[in-house]
Write a protein that holds these residues in place. Structure first.
Motif, mmCIF file in Angstrom:
data_model
loop_
_atom_site.group_PDB
_atom_site.id
_atom_site.type_symbol
_atom_site.label_atom_id
_atom_site.label_comp_id
_atom_site.label_asym_id
_atom_site.label_seq_id
_atom_site.Cartn_x
_atom_site.Cartn_y
_atom_site.Cartn_z
ATOM 1 N N LEU A 2 0.828 -1.209 0.000
ATOM 2 C CA LEU A 2 0.000 0.000 0.000
ATOM 3 C C LEU A 2 0.866 1.263 0.000
ATOM 4 O O LEU A 2 0.531 2.268 -0.615
ATOM 5 N N LEU A 30 3.761 1.511 -1.425
ATOM 6 C CA LEU A 30 4.216 1.691 -2.808
ATOM 7 C C LEU A 30 3.128 2.329 -3.664
ATOM 8 O O LEU A 30 3.409 3.194 -4.492
ATOM 9 N N VAL A 31 1.875 1.894 -3.444
ATOM 10 C CA VAL A 31 0.762 2.478 -4.189
ATOM 11 C C VAL A 31 0.741 3.998 -3.990
ATOM 12 O O VAL A 31 0.508 4.761 -4.920
ATOM 13 N N CYS A 32 1.054 4.440 -2.766
ATOM 14 C CA CYS A 32 1.065 5.878 -2.480
ATOM 15 C C CYS A 32 2.254 6.592 -3.115
ATOM 16 O O CYS A 32 2.183 7.782 -3.392
ATOM 17 N N ILE A 52 4.187 5.567 -5.919
ATOM 18 C CA ILE A 52 4.453 5.421 -7.352
ATOM 19 C C ILE A 52 4.216 6.710 -8.159
ATOM 20 O O ILE A 52 5.033 7.061 -8.997
ATOM 21 N N PRO A 53 3.138 7.468 -7.884
ATOM 22 C CA PRO A 53 2.926 8.693 -8.669
ATOM 23 C C PRO A 53 4.099 9.679 -8.583
ATOM 24 O O PRO A 53 4.310 10.484 -9.478
ATOM 25 N N PHE A 54 4.873 9.593 -7.484
ATOM 26 C CA PHE A 54 6.033 10.472 -7.328
ATOM 27 C C PHE A 54 7.019 10.286 -8.477
ATOM 28 O O PHE A 54 7.713 11.217 -8.860
ATOM 29 N N TRP A 55 7.071 9.080 -9.016
ATOM 30 C CA TRP A 55 8.029 8.795 -10.089
ATOM 31 C C TRP A 55 7.438 9.009 -11.475
ATOM 32 O O TRP A 55 7.980 8.524 -12.457
ATOM 33 N N THR A 56 6.280 9.670 -11.541
ATOM 34 C CA THR A 56 5.736 9.986 -12.859
ATOM 35 C C THR A 56 5.739 11.499 -13.035
ATOM 36 O O THR A 56 6.067 12.238 -12.112
ATOM 37 N N SER A 57 5.365 11.932 -14.233
ATOM 38 C CA SER A 57 5.537 13.336 -14.593
ATOM 39 C C SER A 57 4.524 14.266 -13.923
ATOM 40 O O SER A 57 3.315 14.033 -13.974
ATOM 41 N N ARG A 62 0.451 14.939 -14.606
ATOM 42 C CA ARG A 62 -0.517 14.853 -13.510
ATOM 43 C C ARG A 62 -1.337 16.134 -13.403
ATOM 44 O O ARG A 62 -2.486 16.109 -12.965
ATOM 45 N N THR A 72 1.209 15.613 -1.517
ATOM 46 C CA THR A 72 0.830 14.920 -0.286
ATOM 47 C C THR A 72 1.787 13.778 0.038
ATOM 48 O O THR A 72 2.092 13.518 1.197
ATOM 49 N N LEU A 73 2.315 13.117 -1.000
ATOM 50 C CA LEU A 73 3.173 11.979 -0.676
ATOM 51 C C LEU A 73 4.487 12.403 -0.040
ATOM 52 O O LEU A 73 5.134 11.592 0.639
ATOM 53 N N PHE A 74 4.854 13.680 -0.183
ATOM 54 C CA PHE A 74 6.041 14.160 0.533
ATOM 55 C C PHE A 74 5.774 14.216 2.044
ATOM 56 O O PHE A 74 6.698 14.304 2.838
ATOM 57 N N VAL A 79 3.352 11.882 3.410
ATOM 58 C CA VAL A 79 3.086 10.487 3.760
ATOM 59 C C VAL A 79 4.394 9.750 4.048
ATOM 60 O O VAL A 79 4.517 9.070 5.066
#
Lengths: 278, 285
Positions: free
Chosen positions: B105, B107-109, B111-116, B120, B167-169, B171
């Motif tokens: 879970l 990782l699910v949070c 993964i978007p960090f490694w996309t553009s 987004r 937000t993931l920064f 989390v």
């Protein structure tokens, strides 16, 4: 097992909403990129087709998407290799306190939190005043490193904070030189984390925008190209491009996770039987 | 001799990092400070030592408005990302029971960090646009008659995008500190009769503070230094300091851009210096 409290279900629902919030928009453009040829930027779907993906592979009216992709890919690899090598070396250095190490550490933190536009502007100005030509592989490369290296360094801190020094001592006791200790003991132990550093290096470079903006020169990287498209492309072709490049990112992430997983398996299989009373 | 060796070896190993930071971090900052005292014509810039750029900057009411707007974005985004990030991390760390599930879970949070980021941001358009999903849904539910105009190209859109991107920064560091909390402390709290909420407020929250601080530093600096999210999500209708700088750059007014950049950098560094008083980053990794 204990029964779950009610708060679990509330928090689980919150978490599900958060995941939907994270992935919903990107899924939407994933769906919309299959718009029919007459379709627009929003729902409803006007038929389903691969029209916009085909469009991407044809001659473009504006920009040079595939050239930009090739440059971003090459730059990503350059940044990735540099980030891994430099972070590991710096990580090793920071295990012991040396004169000025605190200063260097704060410089790395500054590099992470400095507004990106300052790097862009400053590097641009320096190249300009020195009469050098800005280019993605020189000024762009250096600027991106200021973003990826701090991440690499922080990961190395996390790794070495958990590193059991007795392995090294054992190697030294058996007569290994310091290079042999690093090459045959330290590096194999930290290998899975290096895949993580590589993942950060590549993806952060591949998607980097702000620090590359004024330092890429006349040949755009992919994020710059995509941003350029947002102002003058009003068809779902931009969604198709977004979907493809996101899938590409996912593929890279999956490959890295798979790599870590395989290393872990291999390690478990080939692991030492020391202390197991065999 | 050994002592000296240690310093030399340290610098040898750290030299590539030091070199990159010197060339692409320190030198650019120095250059910006120098250029901020230079003069500019419409087409070129010339070396000088004058305070015109700063005088103009501090003399203009726009500056104060824009700095205030930037701080406002930073504060609202911080509050929202903290609330969401803390809740998500709390769920992952204390309510998900198996480690495998926690990692999956988490990782699910992340993964978007490694996309553009650009993609987004673009992906909000079909949601928020005039004929977007949000408006169509609200109309079909009969909640509104006319499409809401403030969904896209507004402060709302800007902050939504910030929260979405950053937000993931929050989390990640909060989850990291929570995972290191000794579970026996929670048991002790319960044994002594603390309710779930009391445990959260008096045990977990204080122990999570370092993670919260690291997340705060990330979010605040990212938002304060941003120029692209504000431009894109507000349709160029809102301003923050980053946009002030990038507009000057667009007009080739480098000295003026440099002066604004210097003031922005000082502001960010002061904010971080304050936050760093509460946490030792290197210990927390």
């Amino acid at each position: 097992m204990e029964r779950r409290p009610r708060s679990f279900y509330i928090l689980a629902a919150f978490f599900a909403l958060f995941v939907l919030f994270l992935y919903g928009p990107i899924l939407t453009i994933g769906i919309l990129s299959f718009q029919g040829p007459q379709g627009g930027l929003t729902f409803p779907m006007n038929g389903v087709s691969l029209h916009w993906f085909r469009d991407l592979f044809q001659e473009q009216a504006v920009g040079d998407i595939w050239g930009a992709f090739r440059r971003s890919f090459a730059l990503g690899l350059m940044v990735m290799v540099t980030t891994v090598v430099v972070s590991v070396m710096a990580g090793l250095a920071f295990r012991k306190r040396f004169a000025g190490s605190a200063l260097l550490f704060y410089a790395a933190i500054t590099s992470l939190v400095i507004p990106s536009i300052l790097i862009s502007l400053g590097v641009g100005l320096i190249f300009n005043q020195l009469g050098l030509k800005i280019h993605w592989a020189t000024s762009g490369f250096g600027s991106q490193l200021t973003w990826t290296l701090p991440f690499g360094l922080l990961i190395m801190f996390a790794v070495f904070n958990r590193f059991d020094k007795s392995y090294e001592e054992a190697a030294r006791d058996q007569g290994a030189t310091s290079w042999q200790t690093i090459r045959f003991v330290v590096l194999p132990i930290i290998a899975p984390s290096l895949i993580g550093v590589a993942l950060f290096g590549f993806t952060l470079s591949y998607d980097e925008f702000a620090r590359t903006l004024l330092t890429a020169g006349s040949y755009n990287t992919l994020p710059l190209e995509i941003f350029g498209m947002t102002t003058n492309v009003t068809t779902p072709v931009i969604y198709a491009l977004g979907t493809l490049t996101t899938l590409f990112s996912f593929a890279i992430i999956a490959a890295c996770l798979l790599g870590v997983w395989i290393l872990g398996k291999r390690r478990a299989r080939l692991g030492s039987d020391a202390g197991k009373g065999v | 001799m050994r002592l000296k060796n240690r310093h030399v070896l340290g610098w040898l190993e750290a030299s590539p990092l030091a070199l990159v930071l010197l060339l692409f971090l320190v030198a650019p900052i120095v250059m910006i400070v120098i250029v901020s005292f230079w003069g500019a014509t419409e087409f070129s810039i010339y070396p000088a030592f004058q305070f015109d750029n700063y005088e103009f900057l501090f003399g203009s009411p726009v500056t104060y408005r824009v700095f205030l707007a930037t701080l406002k974005y930073a504060f609202i985004t911080w509050a929202l990302t903290l609330a969401i990030g803390f809740t998500v991390a709390y769920f992952l760390a204390f309510h998900v029971r198996s480690l495998t599930m926690q990692i999956a879970l988490f990782l699910v949070c992340t993964i978007p960090f490694w996309t553009s980021n650009i993609i987004r941001m673009i992906s909000w358009i079909p949601f928020l646009g005039r004929n977007g999903i949000a408006n169509q849904t609200l109309i079909s539910w009969g909640l509104i008659d006319e499409p809401l105009e403030w969904l896209l190209y507004s402060d709302f859109a800007v902050i939504l995008a910030f929260v979405h991107l950053y937000t993931l920064f929050m989390v990640v560091p909060i989850f990291n500190t929570m995972m290191r909390i000794d579970k026996s402390l929670l048991e002790a709290a319960r044994d002594n009769g603390a309710s779930g909420l009391q445990t959260l407020v008096h045990v977990i929250l204080p122990l999570t503070k370092p993670g919260i601080m690291i997340g705060t530093i990330f979010v605040v600096t990212l938002v304060m230094g941003d120029f692209i999210t504000v431009r894109f999500m507000s349709g160029s209708q809102r301003a923050n300091v980053g946009r002030l700088i990038s507009n000057d750059i667009g007009l080739l007014q480098y000295p003026s851009a440099a002066a604004t950049a210097v003031v922005l950098l000082c502001t960010v560094l002061i904010v971080i210096a304050i936050l760093l008083r509460f946490v030792n980053i290197r210990k927390e990794l």
